[in-house]
Design an enzyme around this catalytic site. Sequence first.
Site, PDB file in Angstrom:
ATOM      1  N   CYS A   2      81.795  53.609 137.288  1.00  0.00           N
ATOM      2  CA  CYS A   2      81.264  53.960 138.599  1.00  0.00           C
ATOM      3  C   CYS A   2      79.771  54.243 138.478  1.00  0.00           C
ATOM      4  CB  CYS A   2      81.922  55.173 139.236  1.00  0.00           C
ATOM      5  SG  CYS A   2      83.663  54.957 139.571  1.00  0.00           S
ATOM      6  N   ARG A  27      78.624  49.149 135.480  1.00  0.00           N
ATOM      7  CA  ARG A  27      79.431  50.367 135.344  1.00  0.00           C
ATOM      8  C   ARG A  27      80.775  50.276 136.060  1.00  0.00           C
ATOM      9  NH1 ARG A  27      76.552  54.716 133.497  1.00  0.00           N
ATOM     10  NH2 ARG A  27      78.142  56.102 134.342  1.00  0.00           N
ATOM     11  N   TRP A  74      84.648  51.778 139.742  1.00  0.00           N
ATOM     12  CA  TRP A  74      85.643  51.331 138.766  1.00  0.00           C
ATOM     13  C   TRP A  74      86.855  52.203 139.050  1.00  0.00           C
ATOM     14  CZ3 TRP A  74      88.514  53.316 134.637  1.00  0.00           C
ATOM     15  CH2 TRP A  74      89.066  52.356 133.770  1.00  0.00           C
ATOM     16  N   ASN A 100      81.536  59.897 140.581  1.00  0.00           N
ATOM     17  CA  ASN A 100      81.878  59.210 139.330  1.00  0.00           C
ATOM     18  C   ASN A 100      82.587  60.238 138.458  1.00  0.00           C
ATOM     19  OD1 ASN A 100      81.844  57.917 136.845  1.00  0.00           O
ATOM     20  ND2 ASN A 100      79.671  58.270 136.494  1.00  0.00           N
ATOM     21  N   GLY A 101      83.833  59.964 138.098  1.00  0.00           N
ATOM     22  CA  GLY A 101      84.582  60.921 137.274  1.00  0.00           C
ATOM     23  C   GLY A 101      86.000  61.034 137.779  1.00  0.00           C
ATOM     24  N   GLU A 497      86.467  43.112 115.544  1.00  0.00           N
ATOM     25  CA  GLU A 497      85.412  43.015 116.554  1.00  0.00           C
ATOM     26  C   GLU A 497      85.412  41.634 117.223  1.00  0.00           C
ATOM     27  OE1 GLU A 497      83.711  44.853 118.246  1.00  0.00           O
ATOM     28  OE2 GLU A 497      81.978  43.734 118.933  1.00  0.00           O
ATOM     29  N   LYS A 501      85.940  40.857 121.180  1.00  0.00           N
ATOM     30  CA  LYS A 501      84.985  40.085 121.983  1.00  0.00           C
ATOM     31  C   LYS A 501      85.724  38.980 122.726  1.00  0.00           C
ATOM     32  CE  LYS A 501      82.427  42.175 122.134  1.00  0.00           C
ATOM     33  NZ  LYS A 501      82.011  43.396 121.494  1.00  0.00           N
ATOM     34  N   GLU A 504      88.039  40.423 125.586  1.00  0.00           N
ATOM     35  CA  GLU A 504      87.447  41.009 126.783  1.00  0.00           C
ATOM     36  C   GLU A 504      86.695  40.015 127.652  1.00  0.00           C
ATOM     37  OE1 GLU A 504      84.839  44.371 126.143  1.00  0.00           O
ATOM     38  OE2 GLU A 504      83.947  43.455 124.396  1.00  0.00           O
ATOM     39  N   HIS A 520     102.814  39.359 105.485  1.00  0.00           N
ATOM     40  CA  HIS A 520     103.715  40.481 105.756  1.00  0.00           C
ATOM     41  C   HIS A 520     104.235  40.453 107.191  1.00  0.00           C
ATOM     42  CE1 HIS A 520     102.826  42.093 101.848  1.00  0.00           C
ATOM     43  NE2 HIS A 520     101.525  41.999 102.098  1.00  0.00           N
ATOM     44  N   LYS A 620      81.104  48.956 131.579  1.00  0.00           N
ATOM     45  CA  LYS A 620      80.300  49.107 130.363  1.00  0.00           C
ATOM     46  C   LYS A 620      80.473  50.485 129.730  1.00  0.00           C
ATOM     47  CE  LYS A 620      76.969  47.961 127.466  1.00  0.00           C
ATOM     48  NZ  LYS A 620      77.410  47.089 126.355  1.00  0.00           N
TER      49      LYS A 620
HETATM   50  O1  M6R Z   1      78.996  53.122 124.850  1.00  0.00           O
HETATM   51  P1  M6R Z   1      79.968  53.132 123.711  1.00  0.00           P
HETATM   52  O2  M6R Z   1      79.429  52.487 122.483  1.00  0.00           O
HETATM   53  O3  M6R Z   1      80.517  54.500 123.428  1.00  0.00           O
HETATM   54  O4  M6R Z   1      81.192  52.257 124.208  1.00  0.00           O
HETATM   55  C1  M6R Z   1      82.367  52.182 123.454  1.00  0.00           C
HETATM   56  C2  M6R Z   1      83.284  51.102 123.984  1.00  0.00           C
HETATM   57  O5  M6R Z   1      83.681  51.391 125.286  1.00  0.00           O
HETATM   58  C3  M6R Z   1      82.608  49.727 123.958  1.00  0.00           C
HETATM   59  O6  M6R Z   1      82.170  49.392 122.681  1.00  0.00           O
HETATM   60  C4  M6R Z   1      83.582  48.642 124.439  1.00  0.00           C
HETATM   61  O7  M6R Z   1      84.634  48.495 123.535  1.00  0.00           O
HETATM   62  C5  M6R Z   1      82.822  47.335 124.652  1.00  0.00           C
HETATM   63  N1  M6R Z   1      83.141  46.782 125.938  1.00  0.00           N
HETATM   64  C6  M6R Z   1      83.142  46.308 123.635  1.00  0.00           C
HETATM   65  O8  M6R Z   1      82.467  45.126 123.845  1.00  0.00           O
END
Ligand code: M6R
Length: 625
Positions: A2, A27, A74, A100-101, A497, A501, A504, A520, A620
């Site tokens: 948000c 956001r 969001w 926001n929250g 990682e 990527k 998402e 396994h 984000k």
């Molecule tokens: O702002 P932060 O680094 O704390 O965010 C952590 C995760 O929310 C962030 O890395 C998220 O997994 C990303 N969308 C990954 O690409």
Amino acid sequence: MCGIVGYVGRSEAAPILLDGLRRLEYRGYDSAGVAIVNGKGVETRKCAGRIAELANLMAEQPPSGNYGISHTRWATHGKVTDDNAHPHFDASGKLALVHNGVIENYQALKEELIRDGDADFVSDTDTEVLAHLIGKLYDTSGRGNGNTPPQSEKSRLVAAVRAALQQVIGTYGIAVVHSDIPDFMIGARRGSPLVLGVGKEENFLASDVSAIVAYTRDAVYLNDFDIVAVERDRFEISSLAGGGADYRVSKVEFTAEDIGKGDFPHYMLKEIFEQPNSVRDAMRGRLSSEECSAKLGGLNMTPAELRDVERIVVTGCGTALHAGRIGEYLIEQLAQVPTEAEFASEFRHRNTPMIGNTLVFAISQSGETADTLGALRESKRKGYRTLGICNNVASTIARESDGGVYMHAGPEIGVAATKSFTSQVVILTLVALLLGRMRHLSTADGSEIIEALEALPGQIEQVLKLSDSIKAVAKKYASANGMLFFGRQHNYPVALEAALKLKEITYLFAEGHPSAELKHGIIALIRPDLPSVFIAPDDAVFSKNLNNMEQVKARKGPIICVTSDGCAEKLKGIADDVISVPRTLDFISPILTVIPLQLFAYHLAVELGRDVDKPRNLAKSVTVE
Ligand code: M6R
């Protein structure tokens, strides 16, 4: 998670609010809305969908006025509908609020308001409760009686916000306006970021300075429990408990140009291509050729304290935790200090045994992630020295930690984290080098590591030149339903990682595993239409990775391999596609191997027509638990 923008000034509020919301769209992008006040009352436009849809609505019926608030959502409580879009209103319809929250006790507050006949609710959100509560308190208090003189409308509204927030359990960043009080808005925060932008005859509120940096670079980063009353040419910050609050006006360190896309079609691609610079900036001034070590003054620790560290816990979420997992390998290998990487969301609630000299690192690009902040606070509460590795220097985690290291990566806007990951790994390498040189690492070892680090920006340039050939590989596998990623040792977290990527931004099913785990159980998944991506540079476990690739090949699974320059020959007949990166030290290789996989996910997502910078259901900065 948000985004909020508020404006009080002499200009038309609508274009400023819309521009700010566009900058905050990362956001959250489920719905959006504005409430702009003029002499006739509050004009509201809101709808489910992206900011572009709100902009269309505002173009059809332009709202006019010199102050107002706005929001991009969001969703947490209540579906994505027009009614649930912010702003929300009190019973009089004169008070508008964006939030926001999460208001955790909203149900109890709502029942009380309904029972007392004080509110008709039109949304399913927790936020609407707050609007009604503030409105009710404003309408019923501070008007004066025989014993007390009436308060001004502004003071009454501040008092109502304070009294309402004292009843709230949960987190909030809010902005409030009332149509009876011209040129006035109130902001408050607890657990969700809120910044006051200080302009000339105009002031702003925003969840993030990027929303307002085009208008002012003077900002006050509000603290938890601050309430700010904002007018055109003045503001007053007080605390939730009453009384004044400390604040400082700081200069924002980037400009509006820095947060543009430049010539790139997406922020994600721009940020991938920024990595030669962001990696350089992460180590700038932090390498000492004389001492063959790293200099990290921000840790605020003496050499003796550093040497006495007996255990390290690295915590974070998502990509930041993946960087932390590489840190676990790095610190144990270079410094022999027992290290554990732990999900912040688990760490904060579990009773991890911690010995006396445990050092905790909280890693977060945004510095606002609720789970990481919770882990930091829990660690500090228990009395452990807790350091931050953050990109956002004004963030809550940066401010609440006992010290730390800034990434200096520049703003990262794409929801998929890229450059922050490589900066985090560079910083963890510096931490490992520093701790290692305090222990058994020789000057020769230290020099070799420094040399490898200094070569990285040039080597990353080389990797980026592969973008077109990686695009061709991505196109080749565009019809796959999912993918598996495998790596060993330092490159196992790269597999995690790379899978994240892909998930998402392409929405394809993907998993990361240590290569040796194949046999396994995972091997049961191998089939001709499920590609496996191996991250296998020419390191100490290259031949082991090769064995695992053979096991996949024997079951007709297609293989893409990210390896080191000069290894393609050894992969002939095993890997279907080979992507080679420059050679470096084993434990530094993740910084190079991850980049082709960022590009791979990016190109595949574009090929599939996905919204790369704003993927489905994501935001984000995750400021709720
Ligand atoms: O702002 P932060 O680094 O704390 O965010 C952590 C995760 O929310 C962030 O890395 C998220 O997994 C990303 N969308 C990954 O690409």
